[in-house]
Design a protein around this motif. Structure first.
Motif, PDB file in Angstrom:
ATOM      1  N   CYS A 169       0.821  -1.217   0.000  1.00 36.55           N
ATOM      2  CA  CYS A 169       0.000   0.000   0.000  1.00 36.55           C
ATOM      3  C   CYS A 169       0.857   1.270   0.000  1.00 36.55           C
ATOM      4  N   GLU A 170       0.378   2.250  -0.757  1.00 30.73           N
ATOM      5  CA  GLU A 170       1.107   3.524  -0.820  1.00 30.73           C
ATOM      6  C   GLU A 170       0.697   4.470   0.307  1.00 30.73           C
ATOM      7  N   ASP A 171      -0.450   4.193   0.911  1.00 33.60           N
ATOM      8  CA  ASP A 171      -0.931   5.091   1.964  1.00 33.60           C
ATOM      9  C   ASP A 171      -1.664   4.275   3.037  1.00 33.60           C
TER      10      ASP A 171
ATOM     11  N   GLY B 266      -3.757  -1.951   4.592  1.00 33.64           N
ATOM     12  CA  GLY B 266      -3.803  -1.264   3.309  1.00 33.64           C
ATOM     13  C   GLY B 266      -5.029  -0.370   3.208  1.00 33.64           C
ATOM     14  N   CYS B 267      -4.916   0.722   2.398  1.00 28.83           N
ATOM     15  CA  CYS B 267      -6.034   1.669   2.294  1.00 28.83           C
ATOM     16  C   CYS B 267      -7.168   1.095   1.447  1.00 28.83           C
ATOM     17  N   GLY B 268      -6.816   0.183   0.529  1.00 25.54           N
ATOM     18  CA  GLY B 268      -7.838  -0.424  -0.328  1.00 25.54           C
ATOM     19  C   GLY B 268      -8.103   0.357  -1.609  1.00 25.54           C
ATOM     20  N   PHE B 269      -7.524   1.570  -1.743  1.00 24.59           N
ATOM     21  CA  PHE B 269      -7.849   2.421  -2.899  1.00 24.59           C
ATOM     22  C   PHE B 269      -6.663   2.726  -3.808  1.00 24.59           C
ATOM     23  N   CYS B 270      -5.452   2.701  -3.260  1.00 30.83           N
ATOM     24  CA  CYS B 270      -4.290   3.105  -4.068  1.00 30.83           C
ATOM     25  C   CYS B 270      -4.017   2.050  -5.144  1.00 30.83           C
TER      26      CYS B 270
ATOM     27  N   CYS C 252      -2.840  -1.337  -3.672  1.00 31.31           N
ATOM     28  CA  CYS C 252      -3.927  -2.130  -3.078  1.00 31.31           C
ATOM     29  C   CYS C 252      -4.822  -2.732  -4.167  1.00 31.31           C
TER      30      CYS C 252
END
Ligand SMILES: [Zn+2]
Length: 337
Positions: A51-53, A60-64, A67
């Motif tokens: 994850c990047e954010d 994990g953010c689930g959106f990047c 992810c």
């Protein structure tokens, strides 16, 4: 995103603390019984590393893009290793692909990961080949080995991984989690489910969803008939062959274990099969320790064969066990012992 279960928080937090100190181990061994969510834990960890954010707790953010690629199963830096279709083992050729994967530079994230599950499916040659990777891990890689049978992994592999043991949570915690997923079930049913599966919550949920309790009831009823010479072992075997044999063998093993406990004076409420303690007491009175230990030994050996990489004929295996079950509880037999 896969669920991070409440009973996994301790391991999760300690790994995230290592991550924050930039001390994530190169190799992790996630060990513990089936039904603890080890596979989901591994997936969460891989996503966290990609994850990047990441969120506050490290997930994990689930959106990047990291992810999203991970969720789609197409992240170029993450590799999953399973037995190939139609096979039960992970081959040395598959481990060679791991070596190639790790030799390449990471393309999307800072770290490359490999998840091997079940790790005990590796052949001896595959395990030896993996050992070379574990001895000299390329920089910024995390290998995650997942196993329910840690004793089947060579000691050399085990000793080079940081082991995270996933033990069943306290009954109250497991029951609370299960109740949220099975709101219409009674407390008594949840307790039976959890006791039957040794407290592993996901396995208890699977039991409920696949209606294993009914299958178990049907199988045990047949076993009681068989013990009274009112059923044919070959016919029972035939009826149960359409399902996976692992569960009936496991049920037989818990039943014989419980009968041994009853013969040793244990109270019925402490049994795995405490819901049928009275019927088991009747069986306990029909046999002796010697016969029970012989039967338990055979069940354990057959379970080992069935779960292992050895090809067995399921029909012959189940028939043999049922015939021995009959002899164990047949009153006729004891005239000759
Ligand atoms: Zn993300």
């Amino acid at each position: 995103m896969p669920e991070l279960y409440p009973w996994q928080r301790f391991h999760w937090n300690s790994l995230m603390a290592s991550q924050a100190r930039k001390r994530m181990p190169h190799a992790l061994l996630l060990a513990g019984p089936v039904g603890m969510g080890k596979r989901d834990f591994a997936a969460n960890l891989v996503q966290a590393l990609s994850c990047e954010d990441p969120q506050e707790g490290g997930q994990g953010c689930g959106f990047c893009s990291g992810c999203r690629l991970q969720r789609a199963g197409s992240h170029p830096d993450n590799m999953n290793l399973f037995p190939q279709e139609g096979r039960q083992t992970i081959s040395v050729d598959q481990i060679r692909q791991v070596q190639t994967h790790l030799a390449l530079k990471a393309r999307q994230s800072n770290v490359k990961t490999v998840t091997i599950l079940p790790a005990e499916a590796m052949t001896l040659n595959a395990a030896n080949s993996l050992l070379k990777v574990l001895e000299e891990p390329p920089g910024k890689t995390v290998l995650i080995l997942v196993t329910a049978i840690v004793s089947r992994l060579p000691m050399t592999i085990r000793s080079r991984c940081q082991r995270l043991l996933f033990s069943p949570p306290h009954q109250e915690e497991a029951q609370l989690w299960l109740r949220q997923r099975l709101p219409s079930s009674r407390e008594r049913e949840l307790k039976i489910l959890l006791t039957l599966v040794g407290g592993a919550p996901l396995r208890a949920l699977q039991y409920a969803e696949q209606d294993f309790l009914s299958l178990r009831k049907h199988f045990i009823k047949n076993l009681f008939f068989l013990a009274q010479d009112k059923a044919d072992p070959l016919e029972i075997a035939q009826n149960h062959l359409k399902n996976d044999l692992g569960e009936p063998l496991y049920w037989m093993s818990t039943l014989v274990g419980d009968i041994l406990r009853l013969k040793s004076g244990t109270s019925g409420k402490f049994l795995v099969n405490h819901d049928i303690a009275d019927s088991l007491q009747l069986l306990a009175e029909r046999t002796d320790f010697k016969m029970l230990f012989a039967l338990l030994e055979k069940i354990d050996r057959d379970l080992w064969l069935w779960k292992g990489q050895i090809s067995v004929n399921p029909q012959l295996l189940l028939e043999g066990l049922l015939i021995q079950w009959f002899w164990c509880f047949s009153e006729v037999n004891h005239e000759y012992t």
